[in-house]
Design a protein around this motif. Structure first.
Motif, mmCIF file in Angstrom:
data_model
loop_
_atom_site.group_PDB
_atom_site.id
_atom_site.type_symbol
_atom_site.label_atom_id
_atom_site.label_comp_id
_atom_site.label_asym_id
_atom_site.label_seq_id
_atom_site.Cartn_x
_atom_site.Cartn_y
_atom_site.Cartn_z
ATOM 1 N N SER A 12 1.075 -1.357 -0.055
ATOM 2 C CA SER A 12 -0.030 -0.441 -0.290
ATOM 3 C C SER A 12 0.808 1.333 0.508
ATOM 4 N N PHE A 13 1.596 1.582 0.919
ATOM 5 C CA PHE A 13 2.666 2.378 0.587
ATOM 6 C C PHE A 13 3.634 2.858 -0.582
ATOM 7 N N VAL A 14 4.188 1.713 -1.368
ATOM 8 C CA VAL A 14 5.113 1.777 -2.315
ATOM 9 C C VAL A 14 3.759 2.466 -3.558
ATOM 10 N N LEU A 15 3.090 2.185 -3.555
ATOM 11 C CA LEU A 15 1.237 2.038 -4.421
ATOM 12 C C LEU A 15 1.315 3.322 -4.367
ATOM 13 N N PHE A 16 0.956 3.835 -2.609
ATOM 14 C CA PHE A 16 0.396 6.011 -2.731
ATOM 15 C C PHE A 16 2.317 6.653 -3.469
ATOM 16 N N LYS A 17 3.100 6.065 -2.848
ATOM 17 C CA LYS A 17 3.984 6.792 -3.684
ATOM 18 C C LYS A 17 4.139 6.956 -4.882
ATOM 19 N N GLN A 18 3.673 5.996 -5.640
ATOM 20 C CA GLN A 18 3.563 5.898 -6.790
ATOM 21 C C GLN A 18 2.360 6.833 -7.413
ATOM 22 N N ALA A 19 1.447 6.880 -6.881
ATOM 23 C CA ALA A 19 0.108 7.382 -7.027
ATOM 24 C C ALA A 19 0.383 8.997 -7.387
ATOM 25 N N MET A 20 0.873 8.852 -6.037
ATOM 26 C CA MET A 20 1.627 10.863 -5.690
ATOM 27 C C MET A 20 2.273 11.017 -7.028
ATOM 28 N N ASP A 21 3.465 10.252 -6.850
ATOM 29 C CA ASP A 21 4.194 10.625 -8.319
ATOM 30 C C ASP A 21 3.853 10.775 -9.678
ATOM 31 N N ALA A 22 2.343 9.917 -10.001
ATOM 32 C CA ALA A 22 1.709 9.836 -10.975
ATOM 33 C C ALA A 22 0.891 11.259 -11.432
ATOM 34 N N LEU A 23 0.346 11.413 -9.940
ATOM 35 C CA LEU A 23 -0.307 12.915 -10.521
ATOM 36 C C LEU A 23 0.612 13.582 -10.788
ATOM 37 N N ASP A 24 1.716 13.825 -10.151
ATOM 38 C CA ASP A 24 2.657 14.857 -10.117
ATOM 39 C C ASP A 24 3.002 15.015 -11.897
ATOM 40 N N SER A 25 3.494 14.060 -12.165
ATOM 41 C CA SER A 25 3.669 13.673 -13.986
ATOM 42 C C SER A 25 2.837 14.049 -14.762
ATOM 43 N N ARG A 26 1.530 13.837 -14.313
ATOM 44 C CA ARG A 26 0.603 14.364 -15.118
ATOM 45 C C ARG A 26 0.017 15.764 -15.283
ATOM 46 N N CYS A 27 -0.072 16.485 -14.065
ATOM 47 C CA CYS A 27 -0.180 17.994 -13.949
ATOM 48 C C CYS A 27 -0.063 18.547 -15.370
ATOM 49 N N GLY A 28 0.812 18.416 -16.113
ATOM 50 C CA GLY A 28 0.323 19.269 -17.481
ATOM 51 C C GLY A 28 -0.177 19.459 -18.424
ATOM 52 N N VAL A 29 -0.713 17.914 -18.211
ATOM 53 C CA VAL A 29 -2.025 17.294 -19.704
ATOM 54 C C VAL A 29 -3.563 17.581 -18.300
ATOM 55 N N VAL A 30 -3.013 16.955 -17.383
ATOM 56 C CA VAL A 30 -4.932 16.862 -16.204
ATOM 57 C C VAL A 30 -4.616 17.419 -15.050
ATOM 58 N N PRO A 31 -4.749 19.070 -15.096
ATOM 59 C CA PRO A 31 -4.664 19.977 -14.124
ATOM 60 C C PRO A 31 -6.035 19.168 -13.270
ATOM 61 N N GLU A 32 -5.710 19.639 -11.474
ATOM 62 C CA GLU A 32 -6.528 19.073 -10.214
ATOM 63 C C GLU A 32 -7.179 20.183 -10.275
ATOM 64 N N PRO A 33 -7.604 19.373 -10.061
ATOM 65 C CA PRO A 33 -8.882 20.267 -9.885
ATOM 66 C C PRO A 33 -9.063 21.464 -8.113
ATOM 67 N N LYS A 34 -9.648 22.697 -8.593
ATOM 68 C CA LYS A 34 -10.125 23.419 -7.839
ATOM 69 C C LYS A 34 -10.655 23.004 -6.397
ATOM 70 N N ARG A 35 -10.646 23.593 -5.347
ATOM 71 C CA ARG A 35 -10.843 23.322 -4.208
ATOM 72 C C ARG A 35 -11.011 24.921 -4.208
ATOM 73 N N ASP A 36 -13.359 24.720 -3.415
ATOM 74 C CA ASP A 36 -13.113 25.997 -3.144
ATOM 75 C C ASP A 36 -14.382 26.182 -2.173
ATOM 76 N N HIS A 37 -14.454 27.124 -0.718
ATOM 77 C CA HIS A 37 -15.165 26.919 0.525
ATOM 78 C C HIS A 37 -16.804 27.314 0.973
#
Length: 530
Positions: free
Chosen positions: A184-209
């Motif tokens: 689980s910990f290995v996959l978590f690190k890989q998942a977060m890195d995958a999100l970092d690497s695709r930021c230019g293609v799939v932007p992360e959604p913006k939060r509002d309050h």
């Protein structure tokens, strides 16, 4: 606005298999299913592969340890941001505790006379708090569609895996549990890195309050509704004798298959068929399963059939609550791990309290009409409270998959920060040099004037982060611009640096703060508000 709405629907609320495939399949990554490892481990170490409604005292002890540790962490994180050494220490503690639990259970199987079952369940309860809870920080970076897919797909896949566990010898089950925390910990690190690497293609959604403006009673109502249903669920899991109800392999198959089909059904209904998703409807389903289960036990004397429906309700609730926490946090200033902790306390504490009561008093009560009446009243109250709480004034829960009006409201709330920035920039161009005309729009001018205090406050919080995490002046500048959502090209022009240098400083900031995204940086800075 109509074009923006259609674009949001195309990228989040897909309609038809082709739309779903073209939108979500290219984003697929196997590591995004890492939550399955947590669910498999839970079935190995806490719930005895769901061979019964629960594991009796072992389940109660493990879950009460979880509640106590969640409370400790929530009190700690209310004062200190979750980053740096604190997060590393939590990671190490969680993986160690989650690995030691199956080790003790393995020893117990070889030496039954040793009293290791309760210490193992306590360790399991302590480890799973952050070992599983950390995944909400990953889901918080997904859009509504992806989060829905992985929330229910992980639950459905773990149900299928759970049935396979039920067919294995107990020693093999605990052996599998040994490897799940590390996986689980290995996959978590890989998942977060995958999100970092695709930021230019799939932007992360913006939060509002947007939920911050709701009544102060919104959150207590939600937690009360969850607590009432789970208290009734705890009683039902041991009804009527107080003992766990064993499930034969056939009923284990029915339980796990039903959960998998429900999870597939949610994804298919919402993202393939393009239909709406209502929190109230899912809650009604939970209640209906519980009522049917109790009726089968009492009226038809079918304990295994009734227990199977009750267990289906309990398992499927995990997906409903997990996605509910995600949806709430996307539109609230409350950090996701804090919201998850509060919801899981409301989920576990009343359930285990109800389980303890029926365990101690069930044999004397039998199939008492009073117990049945109490269950009905609890369920009715839970439905009434949750149906009201699921319809906040500003935005309904799961509004991204609601009616067209709900989706328009969700889109408006999502793009609002961009509109404010655009209007603020326009106001600066119009009034930055010349004196503000007397007949100008006061609202636009006010937004411009509000911009300076916000930057001063953000600068001050960046300095506090610099002092605590030993950032350099340049890294502090980088945190300041990143927290405003500035692009690397903008920062490079503003600070007269190359984009490669900006990337290098960004990596340094993320490394020192032990984070992986701009949103986590913003969460840390929010923790330093006055």
């Amino acid at each position: 606005m109509s074009e923006e709405v259609s674009m949001a629907q195309r990228h989040v609320h897909t309609r038809g298999w082709k739309d779903f495939r073209s939108t979500y399949i290219p984003r697929f990554a196997a590591c995004f299913f890492g939550l399955i490892a947590i669910r498999v481990w839970t079935q190995c170490c806490l719930y005895d592969r769901y061979a019964a409604t629960d594991s009796g005292a072992i389940t109660i002890v493990g879950n009460m340890a979880r509640v106590a540790f969640i409370l400790v962490l929530m009190l700690a994180f209310a004062r200190l941001p979750l980053a740096g050494r604190t997060r590393k220490a939590l990671d190490c503690f969680s993986i160690t505790a989650m690995t030691l639990a199956p080790v003790l259970l393995l020893v117990q199987t070889e030496y039954p006379s040793l009293p290791l079952a309760l210490p193992a369940s306590a360790l399991a309860g302590l480890g799973i708090v952050w070992g599983g809870g950390m995944w909400i920080t990953f889901f918080d970076r997904l859009d509504e569609g992806e989060s829905l897919i992985y929330s229910f797909a992980c639950l459905g896949a773990s149900a299928v895996a759970g049935y396979g566990l039920g067919m294995l010898p107990i020693v093999a089950v605990f052996g599998i549990g040994l490897f799940m925390p590390t996986l689980s910990f290995v996959l978590f690190k890989q998942a977060m890195d995958a999100l970092d690497s695709r930021c230019g293609v799939v932007p992360e959604p913006k939060r509002d309050h947007i939920y911050d403006s709701e009544s102060k009673w919104l959150i207590p109502r939600i937690l009360l509704g969850i607590a009432l249903l789970d208290f009734a669920l705890g009683i039902a899991r041991g009804f009527p004798s107080g003992m766990s109800i064993m499930l034969s392999p056939l009923f284990q198959l029915a339980h796990q298959t039903a959960v998998a089909l429900l999870c597939i059904g949610v994804i298919w209904w919402v993202l393939v068929r393009g239909r709406g998703l209502s929190f109230g409807s899912l809650w009604w389903l939970e209640v209906a399963l519980m009522v049917a289960g109790v009726l089968l036990i009492v009226a038809l004397d079918q304990p295994q059939s009734g227990a199977t429906l009750i267990t289906i309700s309990n398992t499927f609730m995990l997906g409903v609550l997990w996605y509910g926490v995600y949806d709430f946090c996307r539109h609230s200033s409350i950090p996701p791990y804090m919201a998850l902790g509060a919801v899981w306390i409301a989920h576990l504490l009343p359930r285990e309290a109800g389980r303890w009561l029926i365990f101690h008093f069930g044999p004397s009560l039998g199939q008492s009409v009073l117990v049945i009446a109490a269950l009905v009243c609890l369920l009715a109250l839970s439905v009434a409270i949750m149906l009201r709480a699921s319809q906040p004034k500003a935005r309904r829960f799961f509004a991204a998959f609601g009616s067209l009006d709900d989706r328009k409201d969700a889109l408006k709330n999502t793009v609002l920060p961009y509109e404010i920035e655009r209007k603020s920039a326009s106001a600066t161009q119009a009034y930055g040099v010349e004196e503000t005309p007397a007949n100008s729009d006061s609202t636009t001018a006010d937004k411009q004037l509000m911009h300076v205090p916000y930057e001063d406050d953000l600068r001050e919080r960046c300095r506090k982060v610099q002092a605590q995490f030993d950032l350099t002046d340049r890294e502090t500048d980088m945190a300041f611009y990143l927290a405003q959502g500035r692009s690397k090209s903008y920062i490079s022009q503003e600070l007269h640096l190359s984009e490669n240098t900006v990337k290098s400083y960004t990596r340094n900031v993320y490394s020192k703060l032990c984070i992986h995204s701009k949103q986590e940086l913003i969460d840390i800075l929010d923790g330093f508000r006055q």
